[in-house]
Design a protein around this motif. Structure first.
Motif, PDB file in Angstrom:
ATOM      1  N   MET A   1       0.843  -1.179   0.000  1.00  0.00           N
ATOM      2  CA  MET A   1       0.000   0.000   0.000  1.00  0.00           C
ATOM      3  C   MET A   1       0.890   1.245   0.000  1.00  0.00           C
ATOM      4  SD  MET A   1      -3.145   1.018   2.572  1.00  0.00           S
ATOM      5  CE  MET A   1      -4.015  -0.512   2.242  1.00  0.00           C
ATOM      6  N   LYS A   2       0.375   2.329  -0.577  1.00  0.00           N
ATOM      7  CA  LYS A   2       1.118   3.587  -0.630  1.00  0.00           C
ATOM      8  C   LYS A   2       0.791   4.436   0.581  1.00  0.00           C
ATOM      9  CE  LYS A   2       2.433   5.138  -5.114  1.00  0.00           C
ATOM     10  NZ  LYS A   2       2.141   5.800  -6.320  1.00  0.00           N
ATOM     11  N   TYR A   3       1.843   4.974   1.219  1.00  0.00           N
ATOM     12  CA  TYR A   3       1.704   5.843   2.375  1.00  0.00           C
ATOM     13  C   TYR A   3       2.439   7.149   2.125  1.00  0.00           C
ATOM     14  CZ  TYR A   3       0.158   1.665   4.867  1.00  0.00           C
ATOM     15  OH  TYR A   3      -0.539   0.556   5.261  1.00  0.00           O
ATOM     16  N   GLY A   4       2.112   8.151   2.924  1.00  0.00           N
ATOM     17  CA  GLY A   4       2.811   9.426   2.903  1.00  0.00           C
ATOM     18  C   GLY A   4       2.636  10.082   4.259  1.00  0.00           C
ATOM     19  N   ILE A   5       3.433  11.109   4.548  1.00  0.00           N
ATOM     20  CA  ILE A   5       3.346  11.805   5.837  1.00  0.00           C
ATOM     21  C   ILE A   5       3.235  13.293   5.547  1.00  0.00           C
ATOM     22  CG2 ILE A   5       4.437  12.229   8.070  1.00  0.00           C
ATOM     23  CD1 ILE A   5       5.963   9.536   7.613  1.00  0.00           C
ATOM     24  N   ALA A   6       2.255  13.943   6.193  1.00  0.00           N
ATOM     25  CA  ALA A   6       1.999  15.350   5.916  1.00  0.00           C
ATOM     26  C   ALA A   6       1.510  16.084   7.157  1.00  0.00           C
ATOM     27  CB  ALA A   6       0.953  15.481   4.806  1.00  0.00           C
ATOM     28  N   ILE A   7       1.609  17.390   7.094  1.00  0.00           N
ATOM     29  CA  ILE A   7       1.022  18.276   8.102  1.00  0.00           C
ATOM     30  C   ILE A   7      -0.153  18.977   7.436  1.00  0.00           C
ATOM     31  CG2 ILE A   7       1.361  20.428   9.386  1.00  0.00           C
ATOM     32  CD1 ILE A   7       4.329  19.618   9.675  1.00  0.00           C
ATOM     33  N   ASP A  45       2.113  -4.250   5.869  1.00  0.00           N
ATOM     34  CA  ASP A  45       1.560  -4.049   7.213  1.00  0.00           C
ATOM     35  C   ASP A  45       2.633  -4.104   8.299  1.00  0.00           C
ATOM     36  OD1 ASP A  45      -0.903  -3.770   6.087  1.00  0.00           O
ATOM     37  OD2 ASP A  45      -1.655  -5.745   6.674  1.00  0.00           O
ATOM     38  N   GLU A  46       3.563  -5.037   8.173  1.00  0.00           N
ATOM     39  CA  GLU A  46       4.603  -5.180   9.189  1.00  0.00           C
ATOM     40  C   GLU A  46       5.484  -3.930   9.225  1.00  0.00           C
ATOM     41  OE1 GLU A  46       8.518  -7.945  10.056  1.00  0.00           O
ATOM     42  OE2 GLU A  46       6.883  -8.788   8.862  1.00  0.00           O
ATOM     43  N   THR A  47       5.891  -3.464   8.055  1.00  0.00           N
ATOM     44  CA  THR A  47       6.726  -2.259   7.970  1.00  0.00           C
ATOM     45  C   THR A  47       5.990  -1.056   8.516  1.00  0.00           C
ATOM     46  OG1 THR A  47       7.807  -3.161   5.999  1.00  0.00           O
ATOM     47  CG2 THR A  47       8.058  -0.797   6.398  1.00  0.00           C
ATOM     48  N   VAL A  52       4.948   3.284  12.463  1.00  0.00           N
ATOM     49  CA  VAL A  52       4.021   3.953  13.385  1.00  0.00           C
ATOM     50  C   VAL A  52       4.685   4.119  14.747  1.00  0.00           C
ATOM     51  CG1 VAL A  52       1.892   3.599  14.719  1.00  0.00           C
ATOM     52  CG2 VAL A  52       1.853   3.389  12.221  1.00  0.00           C
ATOM     53  N   THR A  53       5.391   3.083  15.206  1.00  0.00           N
ATOM     54  CA  THR A  53       6.121   3.173  16.482  1.00  0.00           C
ATOM     55  C   THR A  53       7.155   4.290  16.419  1.00  0.00           C
ATOM     56  OG1 THR A  53       5.783   0.818  16.874  1.00  0.00           O
ATOM     57  CG2 THR A  53       7.538   1.873  18.129  1.00  0.00           C
ATOM     58  N   GLU A  54       7.893   4.354  15.311  1.00  0.00           N
ATOM     59  CA  GLU A  54       8.894   5.421  15.130  1.00  0.00           C
ATOM     60  C   GLU A  54       8.229   6.801  15.118  1.00  0.00           C
ATOM     61  OE1 GLU A  54      12.401   5.449  14.766  1.00  0.00           O
ATOM     62  OE2 GLU A  54      12.020   3.502  15.671  1.00  0.00           O
ATOM     63  N   LEU A  55       7.112   6.907  14.411  1.00  0.00           N
ATOM     64  CA  LEU A  55       6.416   8.196  14.319  1.00  0.00           C
ATOM     65  C   LEU A  55       5.910   8.660  15.680  1.00  0.00           C
ATOM     66  CD1 LEU A  55       4.497   7.616  10.969  1.00  0.00           C
ATOM     67  CD2 LEU A  55       6.406   9.205  11.356  1.00  0.00           C
ATOM     68  N   LYS A  56       5.484   7.716  16.513  1.00  0.00           N
ATOM     69  CA  LYS A  56       5.054   8.070  17.879  1.00  0.00           C
ATOM     70  C   LYS A  56       6.222   8.661  18.659  1.00  0.00           C
ATOM     71  CE  LYS A  56       1.225   4.848  18.261  1.00  0.00           C
ATOM     72  NZ  LYS A  56       0.730   3.579  18.785  1.00  0.00           N
ATOM     73  N   HIS A  57       7.407   8.040  18.522  1.00  0.00           N
ATOM     74  CA  HIS A  57       8.596   8.561  19.206  1.00  0.00           C
ATOM     75  C   HIS A  57       8.945   9.965  18.711  1.00  0.00           C
ATOM     76  CE1 HIS A  57       9.458   4.992  21.496  1.00  0.00           C
ATOM     77  NE2 HIS A  57       9.506   4.246  20.408  1.00  0.00           N
ATOM     78  N   ILE A  58       8.897  10.147  17.389  1.00  0.00           N
ATOM     79  CA  ILE A  58       9.212  11.456  16.810  1.00  0.00           C
ATOM     80  C   ILE A  58       8.236  12.508  17.339  1.00  0.00           C
ATOM     81  CG2 ILE A  58       9.216  12.806  14.658  1.00  0.00           C
ATOM     82  CD1 ILE A  58      10.270  10.192  13.271  1.00  0.00           C
ATOM     83  N   ALA A  59       6.944  12.192  17.339  1.00  0.00           N
ATOM     84  CA  ALA A  59       5.933  13.143  17.817  1.00  0.00           C
ATOM     85  C   ALA A  59       6.144  13.469  19.293  1.00  0.00           C
ATOM     86  CB  ALA A  59       4.525  12.582  17.586  1.00  0.00           C
ATOM     87  N   ASN A  60       6.439  12.451  20.096  1.00  0.00           N
ATOM     88  CA  ASN A  60       6.647  12.673  21.527  1.00  0.00           C
ATOM     89  C   ASN A  60       7.819  13.603  21.791  1.00  0.00           C
ATOM     90  OD1 ASN A  60       4.520  11.011  22.197  1.00  0.00           O
ATOM     91  ND2 ASN A  60       5.791   9.213  22.558  1.00  0.00           N
TER      92      ASN A  60
END
Length: 172
Positions: A1-7, A45-47, A52-60
Motif C-alpha cells: 500500500m502507498k503511504y505518505g506523511i503530511a502536516i 503491514d509489518e513495515t 508507526v512506532t517510530e512516528l510516535k517517538h518522533i511526535a513525543n
C-alpha cells in the motif's frame, strides 16, 4: 500500500489554499492542502507498524511550533506549480530529516522546500496569469503546528488519514 506523511494546516489556511486549488489544482479532490513531510512510499503491514512506532517517538520528542507563510512562490521553470511558501524553520527541517533516516525508506526525490501547493499542471499562459495575480497579494500568515498525519492512498487515488501523531504527548 502507498503511504505518505503530511502536516495539515489550520482550517483558515486550508480555506485560503482551496479557494485557488478548486480551480487550479487537479489534485483538489484527492487530498486537503498540506505540507508534505514524506513523499509517497510503499510499505506492507509489518513495515507500517514499525514506522508507526517510530512516528510516535518522533511526535513525543517534538514540541508544537509556529510556521509562517509570507509569500506565494513557484517551482517554475521545472514545473508550473504555484504554492504558499512555508518558511523553512529548523523544527520543520528536523521533522523532515527524521522521516528519511533509520527504518524509513530514503525516498527523497527533491530537496525539502516546505510549501502548500495551490496550483499545478497549468498550461504556461494560465500559469503566468495566475502567478502574476497571486504575487501581488500580501500573504502574512502564522499557524501553530502541533501534529502530523500518516496517510494512505485509496484505490481511487485519494488520500486519507491512517493515524495522527500529536506533538509532545505520550501515546504509548
Amino acid at each position: 500500500m502507498k503511504y505518505g506523511i503530511a502536516i495539515f494546516p489550520s482550517k483558515a489556511i486550508q480555506d485560503e489554499a482551496n479557494s485557488y486549488r478548486k480551480r487550479y489544482d487537479p489534485h483538489y479532490a484527492l487530498i486537503p492542502p498540506h505540507i508534505t513531510l514524506k513523499e509517497s512510499f510503499e510499505a506492507d503491514d509489518e513495515t507500517i507498524n514499525e514506522l508507526v512506532t517510530e512516528l510516535k517517538h518522533i511526535a513525543n520528542e517534538t514540541d508544537p511550533f509556529t510556521i509562517n507563510i509570507n509569500k506565494v512562490s513557484t517551482f517554475a521553470p521545472v514545473t508550473n506549480t504555484i504554492y504558499f511558501k512555508v518558511e523553512p524553520i529548523q523544527e520543520l527541517i528536523d521533522l523532515y530529516e527524521k522521516m528519511h533516516t533509520g527504518k524509513f525508506p530514503d525516498n527523497k526525490e527533491f530537496s525539502f522546500v516546505p510549501h502548500i501547493t495551490v496550483a499545478q499542471k497549468l498550461v504556461h499562459d494560465e500559469y503566468s496569469d495566475v502567478f502574476g495575480s497571486m504575487k501581488m497579494k500580501n500573504f502574512q500568515v502564522e499557524d501553530k503546528i502541533d501534529r502530523f498525519q500518516l496517510l494512505y492512498q485509496l484505490d481511487n487515488g485519494s488520500w486519507t488519514v491512517f493515524e495522527s501523531f500529536v506533538f509532545g504527548k505520550e501515546h504509548v
